[in-house]
Design an enzyme around this catalytic site. Structure first.
Site, mmCIF file in Angstrom:
data_model
loop_
_atom_site.group_PDB
_atom_site.id
_atom_site.type_symbol
_atom_site.label_atom_id
_atom_site.label_comp_id
_atom_site.label_asym_id
_atom_site.label_seq_id
_atom_site.Cartn_x
_atom_site.Cartn_y
_atom_site.Cartn_z
ATOM 1 N N ALA A 10 0.816 -1.214 0.000
ATOM 2 C CA ALA A 10 0.000 0.000 0.000
ATOM 3 C C ALA A 10 0.853 1.268 0.000
ATOM 4 O O ALA A 10 0.325 2.363 -0.131
ATOM 5 C CB ALA A 10 -0.926 0.000 1.215
ATOM 6 N N CYS A 11 2.168 1.120 0.112
ATOM 7 C CA CYS A 11 3.090 2.256 0.217
ATOM 8 C C CYS A 11 3.789 2.485 -1.121
ATOM 9 O O CYS A 11 4.468 1.586 -1.637
ATOM 10 C CB CYS A 11 4.116 1.969 1.307
ATOM 11 S SG CYS A 11 5.473 3.152 1.401
ATOM 12 N N GLY A 12 3.651 3.696 -1.673
ATOM 13 C CA GLY A 12 4.281 4.026 -2.945
ATOM 14 C C GLY A 12 5.797 3.916 -2.894
ATOM 15 O O GLY A 12 6.426 3.424 -3.838
ATOM 16 N N ARG A 15 6.618 0.272 -3.086
ATOM 17 C CA ARG A 15 6.392 -0.243 -4.447
ATOM 18 C C ARG A 15 7.509 0.189 -5.397
ATOM 19 O O ARG A 15 8.021 -0.613 -6.193
ATOM 20 C CB ARG A 15 5.033 0.215 -4.993
ATOM 21 C CG ARG A 15 3.843 -0.448 -4.339
ATOM 22 C CD ARG A 15 2.539 -0.157 -5.086
ATOM 23 N NE ARG A 15 2.269 1.252 -5.283
ATOM 24 C CZ ARG A 15 1.602 2.029 -4.427
ATOM 25 N NH1 ARG A 15 1.132 1.517 -3.295
ATOM 26 N NH2 ARG A 15 1.395 3.309 -4.704
#
Length: 141
Positions: A10-12, A15
């Site tokens: 969920a963390c850019g 990712r």
């Protein structure tokens, strides 16, 4: 090369870090630390190996940091580690472990410090459009 990333999908930043590792041609071991947190000993070792204090490895934003009273300077590293293991969202991410070192990859391009430079041969752009590597795979400063 063996690479392990403690990842939150969920963390850019997490990712982008994972994408950079894969861009280097490496398929890492991906540990979704919210589902499978590291042991207290492993977490303490990663933090030390990354050259961080335990406080530097705690995530405050979007966590129950304040509610749990973790800003209290009287808390020991051991107590902070216990809180991080009990509530893994408190572990700042992504932590990446390679044979070349361990880093908290914030920003994501910090991972380049612990990946083989010769594995990077083409451009890379983060999901927000920020260019990180040029056409030859050289880091854009």
């Amino acid at each position: 090369m063996n690479v392990t990333i403690y990842h939150n999908p969920a963390c850019g930043t997490s990712r982008n870090t994972l994408d950079l590792i894969r861009h280097a041609g490496i398929e890492p071991t991906v540990i979704e630390y919210l589902k499978t947190p590291p042991s207290k000993e492993d977490l303490a070792k990663m933090i030390a190996d990354a050259g961080l204090s335990v406080r530097e490895a705690i995530r405050e934003k979007g966590t129950p940091y304040e509610e749990l009273g973790l800003a209290d300077p009287a808390l020991s590293d051991d107590q902070l580690l216990d809180a991080m293991i009990a509530t893994p969202i408190l572990i700042n991410r992504p932590l990446v472990v390679t044979e070349m070192g361990t880093r908290l990859c914030r920003p994501s391009e910090v991972v380049l410090d612990i990946l083989p430079a010769d594995a990077l041969t083409s451009a890379f752009v983060k999901e927000d459009g920020e260019a990180v590597l040029d056409a030859e795979g050289k880091r854009i400063v």
